[in-house]
Structure formats: C-alpha cells, structure tokens
Design an enzyme around this catalytic site. Structure first.
Site, PDB file in Angstrom:
ATOM      1  N   ARG A 131       0.856  -1.192   0.000  1.00 32.10           N
ATOM      2  CA  ARG A 131       0.000   0.000   0.000  1.00 32.10           C
ATOM      3  C   ARG A 131       0.889   1.237   0.000  1.00 32.10           C
ATOM      4  O   ARG A 131       0.656   2.199  -0.715  1.00 32.10           O
ATOM      5  CB  ARG A 131      -0.955   0.011   1.204  1.00 32.10           C
ATOM      6  CG  ARG A 131      -1.650   1.360   1.386  1.00 32.10           C
ATOM      7  CD  ARG A 131      -2.901   1.355   2.263  1.00 32.10           C
ATOM      8  NE  ARG A 131      -2.859   0.453   3.390  1.00 32.10           N
ATOM      9  CZ  ARG A 131      -2.115   0.611   4.496  1.00 32.10           C
ATOM     10  NH1 ARG A 131      -1.331   1.661   4.620  1.00 32.10           N
ATOM     11  NH2 ARG A 131      -2.153  -0.277   5.461  1.00 32.10           N
ATOM     12  N   TYR A 138     -16.813  17.086 -15.269  1.00 29.72           N
ATOM     13  CA  TYR A 138     -17.064  15.643 -15.345  1.00 29.72           C
ATOM     14  C   TYR A 138     -18.092  15.259 -14.264  1.00 29.72           C
ATOM     15  O   TYR A 138     -17.933  15.623 -13.092  1.00 29.72           O
ATOM     16  CB  TYR A 138     -15.754  14.879 -15.146  1.00 29.72           C
ATOM     17  CG  TYR A 138     -15.948  13.389 -15.077  1.00 29.72           C
ATOM     18  CD1 TYR A 138     -16.289  12.663 -16.211  1.00 29.72           C
ATOM     19  CD2 TYR A 138     -15.822  12.706 -13.881  1.00 29.72           C
ATOM     20  CE1 TYR A 138     -16.490  11.294 -16.147  1.00 29.72           C
ATOM     21  CE2 TYR A 138     -16.014  11.336 -13.806  1.00 29.72           C
ATOM     22  CZ  TYR A 138     -16.350  10.634 -14.943  1.00 29.72           C
ATOM     23  OH  TYR A 138     -16.556   9.282 -14.871  1.00 29.72           O
ATOM     24  N   ASP A 190      -7.517  19.013 -14.083  1.00 31.30           N
ATOM     25  CA  ASP A 190      -7.847  17.677 -14.582  1.00 31.30           C
ATOM     26  C   ASP A 190      -7.402  17.640 -16.045  1.00 31.30           C
ATOM     27  O   ASP A 190      -8.021  18.253 -16.910  1.00 31.30           O
ATOM     28  CB  ASP A 190      -9.364  17.446 -14.443  1.00 31.30           C
ATOM     29  CG  ASP A 190      -9.802  16.064 -14.937  1.00 31.30           C
ATOM     30  OD1 ASP A 190      -9.067  15.456 -15.741  1.00 31.30           O
ATOM     31  OD2 ASP A 190     -10.887  15.613 -14.526  1.00 31.30           O
ATOM     32  N   LYS A 212      -8.314   6.685 -19.152  1.00 31.95           N
ATOM     33  CA  LYS A 212      -8.601   7.179 -20.498  1.00 31.95           C
ATOM     34  C   LYS A 212      -7.344   7.109 -21.377  1.00 31.95           C
ATOM     35  O   LYS A 212      -6.872   6.029 -21.654  1.00 31.95           O
ATOM     36  CB  LYS A 212      -9.189   8.581 -20.410  1.00 31.95           C
ATOM     37  CG  LYS A 212     -10.272   8.740 -19.311  1.00 31.95           C
ATOM     38  CD  LYS A 212     -11.530   7.932 -19.558  1.00 31.95           C
ATOM     39  CE  LYS A 212     -12.449   7.829 -18.341  1.00 31.95           C
ATOM     40  NZ  LYS A 212     -12.830   9.101 -17.735  1.00 31.95           N
TER      41      LYS A 212
HETATM   42  C1  LIG Z   1     -13.325   9.546 -16.452  1.00 34.29           C
HETATM   43  C2  LIG Z   1     -12.990  10.873 -15.945  1.00 34.29           C
HETATM   44  C3  LIG Z   1     -12.769  11.105 -14.571  1.00 34.29           C
HETATM   45  C4  LIG Z   1     -12.929  10.006 -13.528  1.00 34.29           C
HETATM   46  O1  LIG Z   1     -11.977   9.006 -13.661  1.00 34.29           O
HETATM   47  P1  LIG Z   1     -12.250   7.461 -13.282  1.00 34.29           P
HETATM   48  O2  LIG Z   1     -10.970   6.822 -13.658  1.00 34.29           O
HETATM   49  O3  LIG Z   1     -13.429   7.022 -14.085  1.00 34.29           O
HETATM   50  O4  LIG Z   1     -12.532   7.438 -11.819  1.00 34.29           O
HETATM   51  C5  LIG Z   1     -12.417  12.380 -14.172  1.00 34.29           C
HETATM   52  N1  LIG Z   1     -12.294  13.394 -15.067  1.00 34.29           N
HETATM   53  C6  LIG Z   1     -12.503  13.215 -16.378  1.00 34.29           C
HETATM   54  C7  LIG Z   1     -12.351  14.372 -17.297  1.00 34.29           C
HETATM   55  C8  LIG Z   1     -12.857  11.957 -16.863  1.00 34.29           C
HETATM   56  O5  LIG Z   1     -13.084  11.800 -18.175  1.00 34.29           O
END
Ligand SMILES: *Cc1c(COP(=O)(O)O)cnc(C)c1O
Length: 379
Positions: free
Chosen positions: A46, A98, A170, A195
């Site tokens: 962890r 998001y 982000d 992603k």
């Molecule tokens: C998918 C996404 C998230 C969240 O991420 P997860 O891996 O699904 O928890 C946050 N911000 C954006 C822009 C996203 O496309």
C-alpha cells in the site's frame, strides 16, 4: 529531451536484480526485512510497490513534475486532493465538469463541510468574484466534457496565486502530450489514467502529479493513509500504454481534425464542438496552451430529438456505443441519456447538452473507415 522520447523511457530503469528491460510486475503485498526496519526501500505494497513506483515516476516526468502518485481510479485521485482541505474551506470549480467529479464534490464533500462554487471559467473575473479568505482550491478541467470548452490555465494560475489557493487541473482530455499544466502555473495535475494514459480501455486508474514538496508530502500521506492505491498488474499495463502515448495522441488529433471537418459539412449535422475550429469561442486559448486539439468531438443534429440521436447511436459499427473515452478504438456516446442523465433537462441544456448531442471519442483507426461508418449511420 523531447516528449516522444520521454514517453518511451520515462520512469523505467532496468530491473536491479535481473536486468529485465521492462519493469516486472511485482505482484507482492510485502517485503522481507533482514532485521527490524532493515529493508530495501519497500515494506508494504500500500505504501510502495516497485511497479507502481515506476509508473508514478513516469507520469510525473511526462507532466514535467517531480512527484507522482497513482490511485485505484481517477475519482480516488480527486478524493485525495479534497482530503487536503478541511471543513469551511471553499473550492471554485468549472461549471462544465465531469459528472463523477460533480457527484463527489456535492454528494460527499459538501456533507463534510466543504463549500463549492461552480462557475463558467471562460472569464477570469467571474472566478475572482467568488474568491474570499476561505478559498483554498481552484479546480479546472480543460477541455471540458462534452462541450469542449477550453479554459485559460495561465489566467487561472494568476487568480489562484492572488487567492493563495491551490490550482489543480484535470488533464484527462488533453494528456501531457498536448498540454502541460504545471508549466502554465498549476500546482497539481490530476488524471483519469483510465482514459488516454492507459489508452487501451483495459484499466481503471487515477494519478496526481506535483512539483511542490509540501503538497507531495500531503499527497503521499493521504495515499498511504486512505489506501486507494492501484495494483501492480494495472501499473504494468499503463507503463506499456505510456510508451505509445505520443504517437497515439498524434493519430487521435489527426483523425479528430478530419472527422470534425467532415461533420461540419454534413447536411444532417447542426453544430460541431471541437477546439480546433477557428470559430470555436476558445480557439485562441487552445492554440496557445495545447500542442493539438485532441480526439474528442461532439455534435448536434438538425433534428434535435433523443430519437434522432438514438438512430445514429444504434447504427454505427466501428464506433461502439459505450461510456468512457481515450482508448485506441472509437466510441460513441449520448450525454443526455448516459453521462448527464442525472442532470435535469433544463439544467443540462443550459450548458449545451441538448437531446441530440452526440459525443465521439475518436480512436486511431483509419479515418476513411470511421467516416464511412458515420456516413452510413447518419444517412
Ligand atoms: C473519467 C474521468 C474522470 C474520472 O476518472 P475514473 O478513472 O473514471 O474514476 C475524471 N475526469 C474526467 C475528465 C474523466 O473523463
């Protein structure tokens, strides 16, 4: 070193025990100590795991940061940032956010005494108007989902500096291949690694990167204390994905450009949202802070109904109907009934998420085949 080279080499050293060129999957929870407290830098997975650490270093290097931390999902990474705050602190966030971040902010953290302001961030003065002595965090997502608005990161960094608040970006949609927020003044970058960084739709993971030692100390403390870490196998898959990030993003951008332009001239299409168009309201900012406009494109139909959109969504073959984005394969989605279904129609339409809005995550296939698929579905 240029980005394409970094993408291949970042964070990876030959394995110290065998010389293996690829970081092994250290599928272990614990590490044997020679005597109490005498170990080789690892005590418990962890806290630290060599495969995860290699990935954390790689992502940090790609973002021009110093410290990286990986988590079990993008939202777990966001959760770590919010845990740096305390009751009474205020956060200014983009309004076009998001959906999962919005849910975490309002349904979990408002209950713990954090106060959120959601504002359109196209205009820095609208953000400044919400700043007060309690403002501790400015949360930016750019480009936004699904409307592809672009926010000026440098301008937001100035506001954050004046406010004495932390700026977190982000960077999921752009990736460090197209945009490096730390160089533009952000204190921290967050990723849904799920992603583009992973890139193959086979992992759920999140990451944070910073240059600031104090923030990093807090980040690692929370990562270890709350324990939302990712596993070594997933870390290995993302290390593999990163090696092709640069060439994948080039192809996503190239296909995005071709398809956005093709859609623009299609008789059934009303509006196309893609920051590469000179007519896009934030095109100048996008050109200034990004190396490319990405592979995400949204569009609306002249027949603005759920039924008309559904017809298109069910008729594509190469574009799979699915949530998520950023993989090598193309996806098609319907924000009004999928990602934004929880938002009342009136609210979502204010931000442009109308009934016929369709979002494409354009993959790295041949653009001719993707166009043929869309052409058939629209026809
Ligand atoms: C998918 C996404 C998230 C969240 O991420 P997860 O891996 O699904 O928890 C946050 N911000 C954006 C822009 C996203 O496309």
């Amino acid at each position: 070193m240029k980005f394409g080279t970094k993408a291949v080499h970042a964070g990876v050293e030959p394995d110290p025990t065998t010389g293996a060129i690829m970081t092994p999957i250290y599928q272990t929870s614990t590490y044997v100590q020679a005597a109490p407290g005498v170990h080789k830098g690892y005590e418990y997975s962890r806290t630290g795991n060599p495969t995860r650490n290699a990935l954390e270093n790689a992502i940090a290097e790609l973002e021009n940061g110093k410290f990286g931390a990986c988590f079990g999902s993008g939202l777990a990474a966001t959760d770590c940032v919010l845990k740096m705050l305390k009751p009474g602190d205020e956060i200014i966030s983009t309004n076009d956010l998001y959906g999962g971040s919005y849910r975490l902010f309002t349904k979990i953290y408002e209950g713990f005494g954090l106060k959120f302001h959601f504002v359109p961030m196209g205009d820095a003065s609208a953000v400044r108007a919400k700043v007060n002595a309690n403002t501790k965090l400015i949360w930016v997502e750019t480009p936004t989902n699904p409307m592809m608005n672009v926010i000026d990161i440098k301008a937001m960094a100035e506001v954050a500096k004046e406010a004495g608040a932390m700026l977190v970006v982000d960077n999921t949609f752009a990736t460090p291949a197209l945009q490096q927020p730390l160089d533009l003044g952000a204190d921290m970058v967050m990723h849904s690694v799920t992603k583009y960084l992973g890139g193959h739709s086979d992992v759920v993971m999140g990451a944070l990167v910073t240059r600031d030692e104090k923030i990093a100390e807090r980040m690692y403390f929370i990562q270890n204390s709350s324990g939302a870490v990712c596993g070594p196998m997933d870390s290995f898959l993302v290390l593999r994905g990163l090696k092709t990030l640069n060439i994948r993003m080039k192809q996503h951008c190239e296909n995005g450009k071709i398809i956005a332009n093709w859609l623009k001239d299609h008789p059934k299409v009303s509006k196309v949202y893609w920051p590469g168009f000179e007519t896009h309201p934030n095109h100048e900012v996008a050109k200034k802070q990004m190396n490319g406009f990405g592979g995400m494109v949204s569009f609306t139909l002249k027949e603005n109904t759920v039924e008309a959109a559904t017809k298109v969504l069910s008729a594509t073959h190469l574009f799979s109907l699915a949530e998520s984005l950023g993989g090598v394969e193309s996806l098609i989605g319907h924000p009004a009934t999928m990602t934004h279904a929880a938002i009342p129609k009136e609210e979502r339409e204010k931000t442009g998420v109308v009934d016929s809005l369709i979002r494409l995550s354009i993959g790295i296939e041949d653009a001719d085949d993707l166009i043929a698929d869309l052409s058939k579905a629209l026809g």
